[in-house]
Design an enzyme around this catalytic site. Sequence first.
Site, mmCIF file in Angstrom:
data_model
loop_
_atom_site.group_PDB
_atom_site.id
_atom_site.type_symbol
_atom_site.label_atom_id
_atom_site.label_comp_id
_atom_site.label_asym_id
_atom_site.label_seq_id
_atom_site.Cartn_x
_atom_site.Cartn_y
_atom_site.Cartn_z
ATOM 1 N N GLU A 189 0.834 -1.191 0.000
ATOM 2 C CA GLU A 189 0.000 0.000 0.000
ATOM 3 C C GLU A 189 0.875 1.249 0.000
ATOM 4 O O GLU A 189 1.929 1.275 0.637
ATOM 5 C CB GLU A 189 -0.928 -0.014 1.214
ATOM 6 N N GLU B 124 -9.586 5.742 2.831
ATOM 7 C CA GLU B 124 -9.946 4.988 4.025
ATOM 8 C C GLU B 124 -9.846 5.920 5.221
ATOM 9 O O GLU B 124 -8.927 6.748 5.291
ATOM 10 C CB GLU B 124 -8.995 3.799 4.216
#
Length: 459
Positions: free
Chosen positions: A271, A380
């Site tokens: 990520e 997120e």
Amino acid sequence: MSKNADVIGWGGEVVDTADYKTPTQMGNGRTSTGASYVKQIKFYVDDDETPVITPAADDLDILETQGNCYSVSENDGDELVVFYGGPGLVVAILFSSALLGDGRQFGGLKTILKTIKTEDGEVIDCVNILKQPAFSHPLLLNHTIQLEPSFNAITNCFRSRGDLLIQSWHKYGQCPDGSIPIVRKLMQGNNNRPIFPKQFPPFSSADMLQNNNDANYQHQWALVSADRDGQIQGGHAKINNWRPFVNQEGGSMSQIWIAASSGDNDRETIEVGWMVAPSTGSSDSKIFIYWTNDNYQSTGCYNLDCPGFVQTSNTLAIGAKLANISTYGGAQFDIEYDVRKDPKSKNWWLTINGQTQGYWPAKLFKKMSKNADVIAWGGEVVDSVDYKNPTHMGNGRTTEENPSYVKQLKFYVDDEDAPEVTPAADDLSILETQGNCYAVSENDGDELVVFYGGPGCPE
């Protein structure tokens, strides 16, 4: 040539040994304004009527063997002028850790070669590349640093240092060759890392059930994704930077996810993106990376907080404050992220703003030592369960008026005929876990743009 010659050229050439540390410069070392020049260009030919030719720019061919390192250009005004030169390729030192024993010692070399301090208290240590955290990992004790990816990537060349000024500390200095910049952990008890746990987006009911097991934090996502079972070899995007409101124990992330899994507890991810997490010591926006090979259970970490990611660049401190932040209705600043698996070494290379930064070694992974299954782009947020004002995602807005965006979406696949995929909106799935609070939308015009974000839903 006892008769005549075939070709004539004007410009520069440089030669370096293969193991150089600082590149040889061409001309005066510049590639644009103030570059070295060639004037009064002409050549002589075997022609009684026109023995002298003064060429125009259209009469000449350009050769740049490494154009982003050494370049040439023409100004065909009243007189043709050729500008050429450049600073060359900036390269980190290449050593085999097999020479180092445990991968951290090399003779009497110092661990910290230089320290850079900023006015707002951020401290960057320029750490010997051979003593970076990665080499404490048991799988990397005899690891040989890979200098560059084997594929045709954007190299570490740059035309001016201005191309790299995306972090606050850059205006105070730079780390020397052979070192990597690491943010110093300043406060006692503060690890400069988020205190909240990472979770994977709930693409399935099993994911949702597992995420609900966290009694202290709640996660929300707004993103788009593409699923290519066992075929994905990386991805790319340009994401604009923001500094959203975030609760003290929360976090807001805008990022790319690349993941693979063969079961609920062995998910592997890479990520990268930017985040705001006050528990890191400030509410500034910062570039982050993350990896895990067991679904966030006991392996992996943010940035360089644990052994794993091998950094090769001295230009960017992962986890340091970003200098340029977008403003609503004003200037937009974005960062270009690229993650791609090297077909030879199988390492996963990270490139940020055209600069290779380092890689996640293939040894860290099982399934992703081959390929990944899914890629996603978006946001997120994480909040403690007892929050009052929700953490914002992106710039805290859900409309398409100056929103948070993801541009230049593409992903790499295991296909020799079409290794790069630029998806259309119909190729992507949308995930909104709380769509009235954090939303995602697509604008599939001349270029696909993904808009995402939101203010959350106050209780």
